[in-house]
Design a protein around this motif. Structure first.
Motif, short mmCIF file in Angstrom:
data_model
loop_
_atom_site.label_atom_id
_atom_site.label_comp_id
_atom_site.label_asym_id
_atom_site.label_seq_id
_atom_site.Cartn_x
_atom_site.Cartn_y
_atom_site.Cartn_z
N VAL A 74 2.36 35.75 -76.26
CA VAL A 74 3.03 35.05 -75.17
C VAL A 74 2.73 35.78 -73.87
CG1 VAL A 74 5.27 34.34 -74.23
CG2 VAL A 74 4.86 34.25 -76.70
N VAL A 75 2.19 35.06 -72.88
CA VAL A 75 1.88 35.68 -71.59
C VAL A 75 2.73 35.12 -70.46
CG1 VAL A 75 -0.46 36.36 -72.20
CG2 VAL A 75 -0.04 34.08 -71.21
N GLU A 76 3.41 34.02 -70.72
CA GLU A 76 4.25 33.42 -69.68
C GLU A 76 5.40 32.68 -70.35
OE1 GLU A 76 3.57 30.55 -65.77
OE2 GLU A 76 1.86 31.19 -66.95
N VAL A 77 6.58 32.74 -69.74
CA VAL A 77 7.76 32.05 -70.25
C VAL A 77 8.34 31.24 -69.09
CG1 VAL A 77 10.08 32.37 -71.18
CG2 VAL A 77 8.23 33.86 -71.93
N GLU A 95 7.74 20.05 -66.26
CA GLU A 95 8.60 21.19 -65.92
C GLU A 95 9.40 21.74 -67.10
OE1 GLU A 95 10.60 21.31 -61.94
OE2 GLU A 95 10.23 19.14 -62.07
N GLY A 96 9.49 21.00 -68.18
CA GLY A 96 10.22 21.45 -69.35
C GLY A 96 9.39 22.24 -70.35
N TRP A 97 8.16 22.67 -69.95
CA TRP A 97 7.34 23.49 -70.85
C TRP A 97 8.10 24.77 -71.20
CZ3 TRP A 97 5.72 28.41 -69.45
CH2 TRP A 97 5.85 28.75 -68.10
N MET A 98 7.66 25.46 -72.26
CA MET A 98 8.42 26.63 -72.72
C MET A 98 7.67 27.95 -72.62
SD MET A 98 10.57 24.88 -75.72
CE MET A 98 11.77 23.63 -75.23
N ILE A 99 6.49 28.03 -73.23
CA ILE A 99 5.74 29.29 -73.20
C ILE A 99 4.26 29.00 -73.00
CG2 ILE A 99 7.36 30.59 -74.64
CD1 ILE A 99 5.46 30.16 -77.02
N VAL A 100 3.53 30.04 -72.57
CA VAL A 100 2.07 30.00 -72.52
C VAL A 100 1.57 31.14 -73.42
CG1 VAL A 100 0.01 30.23 -71.09
CG2 VAL A 100 2.03 29.04 -70.20
N VAL A 101 0.63 30.81 -74.29
CA VAL A 101 0.12 31.75 -75.28
C VAL A 101 -1.39 31.95 -75.08
CG1 VAL A 101 -0.24 32.11 -77.77
CG2 VAL A 101 1.86 31.01 -76.95
#
Length: 126
Positions: A74-77, A95-101
Motif C-alpha cells: 500500500v503506497v497511498e490511502v 472520490e470513494g476510492w480506498m487504497i493504492v497498491v
C-alpha cells in the motif's frame, strides 16, 4: 460500471494507473451496505495479499471485510474517508476510492472479472 476496471467476486474494483493499482468497492456493494459510517484502511507501507482482507467498511446495516484484488504494498490511502466515509456511497469509483497498491505481480489482475463478467455476477447490465 466503468468498463475499464477489473472486479473481484467480493465486490472490489481495481484500476491500473501508471504501474499502480487503485482499489475501491463497487456501486453494487456500496448500495447494499447502505450508509457507510466508517472505513478502516491499512497504513501506507502495509503489505496486502491477493483476495485477503485489508480493511473493514462499516455501514448502518453491517460491517464487511475489504479484500485486496492484488498483492503488493500500500503506497497511498484515501485519508478523506476518515472524515467523510459517505464518499464511498456518493462516488464509489471516484472520490470513494480506498487504497493504492504497487503490485508484486500485475498478472494477478487477469484473475479478476471484466466489467461484463461482474455485471453478470450481480445480475446487472454491463
Amino acid at each position: 460500471m466503468p468498463p475499464d476496471l477489473r472486479y473481484s467476486r467480493e465486490h472490489e474494483w481495481a484500476r491500473v494507473e501508471k504501474g499502480r493499482v487503485r482499489v475501491g468497492i463497487t456501486r453494487y456493494a456500496a448500495d447494499r451496505l447502505t450508509d457507510v459510517v466508517y472505513v478502516e484502511l491499512p497504513a501506507p507501507g502495509t503489505r496486502v495479499s491477493f483476495m485477503q482482507p485489508f480493511g473493514v467498511v462499516e455501514s448502518v446495516k453491517a460491517a464487511s471485510d475489504l479484500y485486496a484484488p492484488v498483492s503488493g504494498t500500500v503506497v497511498e490511502v484515501n485519508a478523506a474517508l476518515r472524515e467523510r466515509p459517505e464518499l464511498v456511497n456518493a462516488d464509489p469509483y471516484g472520490e470513494g476510492w480506498m487504497i493504492v497498491v504497487v503490485p508484486d505481480d500485475p498478472g494477478e489482475l487477469d484473475r479478476l472479472l471484466s466489467a461484463d463478467d461482474y455485471a453478470r455476477l450481480v445480475g446487472e447490465e454491463g
